[in-house]
Every structure is written in structure tokens, then in C-alpha cells.
Design a protein around this motif. Structure first.
Motif, PDB file in Angstrom:
ATOM      1  N   GLU A   6       0.657  -1.234  -0.160  1.00  0.00           N
ATOM      2  CA  GLU A   6      -0.069   0.258  -0.017  1.00  0.00           C
ATOM      3  C   GLU A   6       0.699   1.032   0.190  1.00  0.00           C
ATOM      4  O   GLU A   6       1.890   1.210   0.665  1.00  0.00           O
ATOM      5  N   ILE A   7       0.619   2.200  -0.716  1.00  0.00           N
ATOM      6  CA  ILE A   7       1.211   3.611  -0.823  1.00  0.00           C
ATOM      7  C   ILE A   7       0.737   4.421   0.303  1.00  0.00           C
ATOM      8  O   ILE A   7      -0.706   4.595   0.494  1.00  0.00           O
ATOM      9  N   ILE A   8       1.521   4.903   0.963  1.00  0.00           N
ATOM     10  CA  ILE A   8       1.111   5.769   2.268  1.00  0.00           C
ATOM     11  C   ILE A   8       1.959   7.113   2.113  1.00  0.00           C
ATOM     12  O   ILE A   8       3.164   7.213   1.552  1.00  0.00           O
ATOM     13  N   ASP A   9       1.483   8.183   2.660  1.00  0.00           N
ATOM     14  CA  ASP A   9       2.029   9.419   2.966  1.00  0.00           C
ATOM     15  C   ASP A   9       3.292   9.599   4.042  1.00  0.00           C
ATOM     16  O   ASP A   9       2.833   8.956   4.827  1.00  0.00           O
ATOM     17  N   GLY A  69      -5.681   2.556  12.017  1.00  0.00           N
ATOM     18  CA  GLY A  69      -4.701   2.002  11.225  1.00  0.00           C
ATOM     19  C   GLY A  69      -4.029   3.192  10.203  1.00  0.00           C
ATOM     20  O   GLY A  69      -4.219   4.334  10.693  1.00  0.00           O
ATOM     21  N   VAL A  70      -3.044   2.791   9.666  1.00  0.00           N
ATOM     22  CA  VAL A  70      -2.452   3.736   8.628  1.00  0.00           C
ATOM     23  C   VAL A  70      -3.335   4.513   7.687  1.00  0.00           C
ATOM     24  O   VAL A  70      -3.930   3.646   7.068  1.00  0.00           O
ATOM     25  N   VAL A  71      -3.041   5.869   7.560  1.00  0.00           N
ATOM     26  CA  VAL A  71      -3.786   6.470   6.670  1.00  0.00           C
ATOM     27  C   VAL A  71      -3.082   6.375   5.348  1.00  0.00           C
ATOM     28  O   VAL A  71      -2.147   6.548   5.209  1.00  0.00           O
ATOM     29  N   GLY A  72      -3.988   5.984   4.290  1.00  0.00           N
ATOM     30  CA  GLY A  72      -3.395   5.893   2.706  1.00  0.00           C
ATOM     31  C   GLY A  72      -2.936   7.166   2.412  1.00  0.00           C
ATOM     32  O   GLY A  72      -3.292   8.331   2.632  1.00  0.00           O
ATOM     33  N   ALA A  73      -2.094   7.105   1.095  1.00  0.00           N
ATOM     34  CA  ALA A  73      -1.682   8.031   0.618  1.00  0.00           C
ATOM     35  C   ALA A  73      -2.772   9.076   0.141  1.00  0.00           C
ATOM     36  O   ALA A  73      -3.744   8.610  -0.743  1.00  0.00           O
ATOM     37  N   GLU A  75      -5.215  10.126   1.591  1.00  0.00           N
ATOM     38  CA  GLU A  75      -6.599   9.996   2.397  1.00  0.00           C
ATOM     39  C   GLU A  75      -6.511  11.049   3.515  1.00  0.00           C
ATOM     40  O   GLU A  75      -5.453  11.191   4.166  1.00  0.00           O
ATOM     41  N   SER A  76      -7.623  11.579   3.759  1.00  0.00           N
ATOM     42  CA  SER A  76      -7.751  12.113   5.263  1.00  0.00           C
ATOM     43  C   SER A  76      -7.764  11.021   6.219  1.00  0.00           C
ATOM     44  O   SER A  76      -8.226  10.182   6.144  1.00  0.00           O
ATOM     45  N   LEU A  82     -13.010   6.423   9.535  1.00  0.00           N
ATOM     46  CA  LEU A  82     -14.290   5.654   9.437  1.00  0.00           C
ATOM     47  C   LEU A  82     -13.899   4.378   8.597  1.00  0.00           C
ATOM     48  O   LEU A  82     -14.521   3.327   8.955  1.00  0.00           O
ATOM     49  N   ARG A  83     -13.079   4.434   7.729  1.00  0.00           N
ATOM     50  CA  ARG A  83     -12.925   3.157   6.800  1.00  0.00           C
ATOM     51  C   ARG A  83     -12.369   2.155   7.778  1.00  0.00           C
ATOM     52  O   ARG A  83     -12.534   1.210   7.875  1.00  0.00           O
ATOM     53  N   GLU A  84     -11.262   2.381   8.569  1.00  0.00           N
ATOM     54  CA  GLU A  84     -10.511   1.563   9.369  1.00  0.00           C
ATOM     55  C   GLU A  84     -11.461   1.034  10.650  1.00  0.00           C
ATOM     56  O   GLU A  84     -11.403  -0.280  10.826  1.00  0.00           O
ATOM     57  N   ALA A  85     -12.457   1.813  11.247  1.00  0.00           N
ATOM     58  CA  ALA A  85     -13.239   1.457  12.058  1.00  0.00           C
ATOM     59  C   ALA A  85     -14.200   0.400  11.496  1.00  0.00           C
ATOM     60  O   ALA A  85     -14.320  -0.622  11.925  1.00  0.00           O
TER      61      ALA A  85
END
Length: 178
Positions: A6-9, A69-73, A75-76, A82-85
Motif C-alpha cells: 500500500e502507498i502511504i504518505d 490504522g495507517v492513513v493511505g496516500a 487520504e484524510s 471511518l474506513r478502518e473502524a
């Protein structure tokens, strides 16, 4: 695609994006990134507590009082919370988690490098949960007093092992509400 791909900031000490990398690179090189922590309460105001699976890359088999969890590139933090929960609880239709505060988690451990910027949220889940088996191998809803007792028992050298970032975030949350 695996989680490691996964690409992350990648961010600096002020939480400004400086580049992107794969999650695997961020972990291997100890690069500072972003995470969302969500404290989940049920209709009775109990807190969702769980044990992470043994296959997790960071803090495997540890107990935690936050999902997230980790915030995606790109992504706010809010969208990631919300997505992770919803993913980890195995539900859909949660209300948007309420943003509480942020902090820079720095462990000083080579295992997690420079740490991560973390936004802490809270959400009420009145839906029946069906936690994601790849992420969570045990769960329960505990009262705040029960959770505090479990944490105190662990601090005395016995009991459960906890995610240090979760313990840090929970202590900050309790201090902010005192």
C-alpha cells in the motif's frame, strides 16, 4: 496487493507530506507516517478492546483499546478513521467518528522508527460487530473501570501486553478529560 505494498504518505515532524512510499518501505526504514486511532463505545458506553493477530507487522498479539490504522496516500485522517473502524469492526453504516486530538507518537524503538502522527477519534457503535479475522483474534466490550484495571495489572508486570501507542493515546485521552 498486500498491506506492505500500500502507498502511504511520509510526513515530517510537523505532519507535512514530504513524499510517498509503500507501507513496507515505511516500516523497514522507520519513516514517519500517519495513523488514525478510534475509540469505539457500544450503546452501554463500554469500550471495544481487542487482541491483534499474530500476523500483524507492528505490535503482533498485543491488546489495544483502539481500532484504526495507517492513513493511505492522499487520504484524510477522517476518512481513514471511518474506513478502518468499519473494516476492523466488520460493520457498515457507522456514524463518522468524532475527531478529538492529535499527537506525534515516538517510541524511540528501532522497530517503529520515527513513529507516526496520530489523530484520536471516538465513535459509538450500536451495530453488532463481527471483527475482521485478519486483524483481530479476540475482542470484548469493557467498562472504563475494567479497562483501567486491566491496564494497571499489566503495568505491574502481569497480565496482558498492550500496544504502546494505544496506551499512550488512551492516557492522553484520559488526561484531556480529567
Amino acid at each position: 496487493m498486500s498491506a506492505a505494498d500500500e502507498i502511504i504518505d511520509i510526513v515530517d515532524a510537523e505532519d507535512r507530506v514530504v513524499r510517498q512510499a509503500t507501507r513496507g518501505e515505511a516500516y523497514a526504514e522507520g519513516l514517519r507516517h500517519r495513523c488514525a486511532f478510534v475509540l469505539v463505545r457500544d450503546a452501554e458506553d463500554r469500550i471495544f478492546v481487542h487482541r491483534r493477530t499474530a500476523t500483524k507487522a507492528v505490535f503482533p498479539s498485543r491488546h489495544d483499546m483502539f481500532v484504526g490504522g495507517v492513513v493511505g496516500a492522499g487520504e484524510s485522517y477522517d476518512d481513514a478513521a471511518l474506513r478502518e473502524a468499519e473494516e476492523e469492526l466488520g460493520v457498515s453504516g457507522l456514524p463518522r467518528p468524532v475527531r478529538l486530538f492529535s499527537f506525534l507518537y515516538e517510541s524511540g524503538s528501532e522497530a517503529v522508527g520515527q513513529g507516526w502522527w496520530s489523530w484520536v477519534y471516538e465513535v459509538r457503535c450500536v451495530l453488532p460487530v463481527s471483527p475482521q479475522a485478519e486483524e483481530i483474534d479476540w475482542h470484548a466490550f469493557l467498562t472504563e473501570a475494567e479497562l483501567d484495571r486491566w491496564l494497571a495489572e499489566s503495568a505491574d508486570g502481569g497480565g496482558r501486553r498492550w500496544t504502546p501507542d494505544g496506551v499512550d493515546a488512551y492516557a492522553r485521552l484520559k488526561a484531556a478529560r480529567a
